[in-house]
Design a protein around this motif. Structure first.
Motif, PDB file in Angstrom:
ATOM      1  N   ALA A 280       0.838  -1.205   0.000  1.00  0.00           N
ATOM      2  CA  ALA A 280       0.000   0.000   0.000  1.00  0.00           C
ATOM      3  C   ALA A 280       0.865   1.245   0.000  1.00  0.00           C
ATOM      4  N   ALA A 281       1.943   1.233   0.795  1.00  0.00           N
ATOM      5  CA  ALA A 281       2.858   2.377   0.816  1.00  0.00           C
ATOM      6  C   ALA A 281       3.604   2.494  -0.502  1.00  0.00           C
ATOM      7  N   MET A 282       3.939   1.354  -1.071  1.00  0.00           N
ATOM      8  CA  MET A 282       4.698   1.333  -2.321  1.00  0.00           C
ATOM      9  C   MET A 282       3.901   1.907  -3.488  1.00  0.00           C
ATOM     10  N   THR A 283       2.602   1.734  -3.460  1.00  0.00           N
ATOM     11  CA  THR A 283       1.766   2.205  -4.563  1.00  0.00           C
ATOM     12  C   THR A 283       1.152   3.569  -4.290  1.00  0.00           C
ATOM     13  N   ARG A 284       1.577   4.213  -3.215  1.00  0.00           N
ATOM     14  CA  ARG A 284       1.113   5.568  -2.910  1.00  0.00           C
ATOM     15  C   ARG A 284       2.197   6.545  -3.364  1.00  0.00           C
ATOM     16  N   PRO A 285       1.933   7.358  -4.385  1.00  0.00           N
ATOM     17  CA  PRO A 285       2.985   8.231  -4.906  1.00  0.00           C
ATOM     18  C   PRO A 285       3.643   9.066  -3.823  1.00  0.00           C
ATOM     19  N   HIS A 294       5.890   9.251 -10.684  1.00  0.00           N
ATOM     20  CA  HIS A 294       6.184   9.369  -9.264  1.00  0.00           C
ATOM     21  C   HIS A 294       7.012   8.163  -8.843  1.00  0.00           C
ATOM     22  N   TYR A 295       7.525   8.222  -7.631  1.00  0.00           N
ATOM     23  CA  TYR A 295       8.422   7.165  -7.162  1.00  0.00           C
ATOM     24  C   TYR A 295       8.132   6.890  -5.707  1.00  0.00           C
ATOM     25  N   SER A 296       8.099   5.603  -5.351  1.00  0.00           N
ATOM     26  CA  SER A 296       7.837   5.235  -3.971  1.00  0.00           C
ATOM     27  C   SER A 296       8.402   3.858  -3.677  1.00  0.00           C
ATOM     28  N   ARG A 297       9.213   3.757  -2.619  1.00  0.00           N
ATOM     29  CA  ARG A 297       9.748   2.468  -2.165  1.00  0.00           C
ATOM     30  C   ARG A 297      10.466   1.717  -3.291  1.00  0.00           C
ATOM     31  N   LEU A 309     -10.602   0.079 -21.941  1.00  0.00           N
ATOM     32  CA  LEU A 309     -11.178   0.297 -20.612  1.00  0.00           C
ATOM     33  C   LEU A 309     -11.747   1.701 -20.463  1.00  0.00           C
ATOM     34  N   GLY A 310     -11.714   2.454 -21.553  1.00  0.00           N
ATOM     35  CA  GLY A 310     -12.373   3.756 -21.561  1.00  0.00           C
ATOM     36  C   GLY A 310     -11.594   4.899 -20.957  1.00  0.00           C
ATOM     37  N   GLY A 311     -10.311   4.730 -20.737  1.00  0.00           N
ATOM     38  CA  GLY A 311      -9.542   5.837 -20.193  1.00  0.00           C
ATOM     39  C   GLY A 311      -8.269   5.386 -19.523  1.00  0.00           C
ATOM     40  N   PRO A 312      -7.608   6.295 -18.807  1.00  0.00           N
ATOM     41  CA  PRO A 312      -6.321   5.971 -18.178  1.00  0.00           C
ATOM     42  C   PRO A 312      -6.486   5.077 -16.960  1.00  0.00           C
ATOM     43  N   ARG A 313      -5.459   4.300 -16.705  1.00  0.00           N
ATOM     44  CA  ARG A 313      -5.398   3.459 -15.514  1.00  0.00           C
ATOM     45  C   ARG A 313      -3.989   3.560 -14.937  1.00  0.00           C
ATOM     46  N   PRO A 314      -3.848   3.527 -13.614  1.00  0.00           N
ATOM     47  CA  PRO A 314      -2.515   3.615 -13.005  1.00  0.00           C
ATOM     48  C   PRO A 314      -1.720   2.321 -13.198  1.00  0.00           C
ATOM     49  N   TRP A 315      -0.406   2.458 -13.287  1.00  0.00           N
ATOM     50  CA  TRP A 315       0.484   1.302 -13.323  1.00  0.00           C
ATOM     51  C   TRP A 315       1.665   1.561 -12.403  1.00  0.00           C
ATOM     52  N   LEU A 316       2.347   0.507 -12.048  1.00  0.00           N
ATOM     53  CA  LEU A 316       3.621   0.639 -11.357  1.00  0.00           C
ATOM     54  C   LEU A 316       4.650  -0.174 -12.118  1.00  0.00           C
ATOM     55  N   GLY A 317       5.914   0.259 -12.010  1.00  0.00           N
ATOM     56  CA  GLY A 317       6.921  -0.386 -12.839  1.00  0.00           C
ATOM     57  C   GLY A 317       8.295  -0.410 -12.209  1.00  0.00           C
ATOM     58  N   ALA A 318       9.074  -1.357 -12.697  1.00  0.00           N
ATOM     59  CA  ALA A 318      10.481  -1.492 -12.348  1.00  0.00           C
ATOM     60  C   ALA A 318      11.268  -1.383 -13.639  1.00  0.00           C
ATOM     61  N   PHE A 319      12.252  -0.476 -13.686  1.00  0.00           N
ATOM     62  CA  PHE A 319      12.967  -0.168 -14.917  1.00  0.00           C
ATOM     63  C   PHE A 319      14.455  -0.455 -14.763  1.00  0.00           C
ATOM     64  N   GLY A 320      15.064  -0.983 -15.836  1.00  0.00           N
ATOM     65  CA  GLY A 320      16.497  -1.254 -15.796  1.00  0.00           C
ATOM     66  C   GLY A 320      17.195  -0.911 -17.096  1.00  0.00           C
ATOM     67  N   ASN A 321      18.459  -0.553 -16.983  1.00  0.00           N
ATOM     68  CA  ASN A 321      19.300  -0.219 -18.127  1.00  0.00           C
ATOM     69  C   ASN A 321      19.205  -1.304 -19.199  1.00  0.00           C
TER      70      ASN A 321
END
Length: 367
Positions: A280-285, A294-297, A309-321
């Motif tokens: 929950a903390a990780m997905t709270r900007p 945004h970034y969290s944890r 789905l008719g519009g925007p939806r939130p996502w979370l991601g992990a990014f690497g070189n």
């Protein structure tokens, strides 16, 4: 290791043939427009998806798209030559490692092995009393490492072949933790996001010290084993310390499983793996990165437009070189794991971003 996200640049469209068309889902691709595999194949034929090594897309736990390619690869900068990817072939995660460490910190916290986010950071490193006595550093909290808001000077915009790159300089330092903590204070803590592999190195040290296990051993016991897989290796620096910032190697199915566990609220096969409160903390900007995210944890948070789905939806991601990615869209039960071999190249973000936006999200339908 960080990679440019290219969000400020307009990416060329993959073409009409790859965009969504109203239709019911084909067998094996439930929840998606038909011919999903052909849309990926068209992108590969067009040359607009270079360097793709592996791709897995799952919705509600069902794999709906899988691809394994072949190409030159490396392990933490060491050339591996031409590698044929497959479900059992490990791949560098690079900075996706950071997000895995974020999960590990949450697990260790629930076990009482590491200090809480509000704890003073310098107090966890008593071997540096001179730094702890600096009034400008006394306000630092563990949360500042978790959210990369320490305010200390750090520059990973340089190539990772450049010794002046802060992460490389840290790896070359006699004491990596002192190197991180003694950097000049540029901003008040908690006020500005600065990408920092050094912040994650500190967290890796707290996990290892608190659990009494090396970071790889704790990861295997606390995260990988409950999910039913083993790591493919974990690179260490010349001092023998495993890199918390970029050293992990996993297979594509293993990375996808981590994502599916997060989507499942931190549980796997009836077993609690990551605390719900941590997710929950990780997905709270927590802090804006300055480029629309945004970034969290140690996780990125963003949003994507989903026509079906008719519009925007939130996502979370992990990014690497190099184009390593784990994208998760909880509202759609959607996970995408992607490996590429575009290390240190300016266009490295284009391939996974095009796949995510123009093949996956653009072809998602209700269901």
């Amino acid at each position: 290791m960080h990679d440019p996200l290219l969000r400020r640049r307009a990416l060329p469209r993959l073409g009409v043939g790859l965009m969504a068309a109203p239709a019911s889902a084909a067998p094996g691709t439930e929840g998606f427009a038909p011919d999903l595999e052909e849309k990926l194949a068209a992108g590969l034929r067009s040359g607009l998806l270079p360097g793709l090594h592996a791709l897995l897309v799952a919705r509600h736990g069902q794999v709906v798209l899988a691809h394994y390619g072949q190409g030159p690869d490396e392990s933490w900068g060491r050339p591996l030559g031409e590698v044929r990817s497959g479900p059992e072939v490990p791949h560098d995660l690079r900075s996706v490692t950071k997000s895995v460490v974020g999960l590990l910190y949450g697990i260790a916290l629930a076990r009482g092995a590491v200090p809480p986010p509000e704890a003073p950071l310098l107090a966890q490193f008593p071997e540096y009393p001179d730094l702890a006595a600096d009034p400008a550093r006394q306000a630092l909290r563990v949360s500042d490492a978790l959210d990369m808001t320490m305010g200390l000077a750090w520059d990973e915009s340089r190539p990772y072949t450049d010794p002046a790159n802060s992460e490389i300089a840290m790896e070359n330092a006699a004491d990596r933790y002192r190197y991180v903590l003694e950097q000049p204070v540029e901003h008040p803590r908690g006020t500005r996001w600065t990408y920092s592999g050094g912040a994650v190195a500190l967290l890796g040290a707290l996990i290892a010290r608190g659990t009494g296990q090396s970071l790889p051993d704790f990861a295997q016991a606390a995260l990988f084993e409950p999910l039913g897989f083993e790591s493919g290796g974990w690179a260490a620096g010349r001092d023998g310390v495993p890199s918390a910032a970029s050293g992990l190697r996993l297979t594509a199915p293993a990375l996808l499983r981590i994502g599916e566990m997060v989507l499942a609220g931190g549980a796997w096969e009836g077993r609690r793996v990551v605390p719900e409160a941590w997710l929950a903390a990780m997905t709270r900007p927590a802090v804006p990165t300055g480029d629309g995210l945004h970034y969290s944890r140690l996780w990125y948070l963003g949003g994507g437009y989903v026509p079906g789905l008719g519009g925007p939806r939130p996502w979370l991601g992990a990014f690497g070189n190099g184009g390593q990615r784990l994208y998760l869209m909880p509202a759609a039960g959607l996970a995408m794991a992607c490996f590429c071999g575009l290390y240190n190249r300016p266009e490295q973000a284009a391939t996974p971003l095009r796949i995510w936006r123009e093949i996956v999200l653009a072809n998602l339908v209700r269901g």
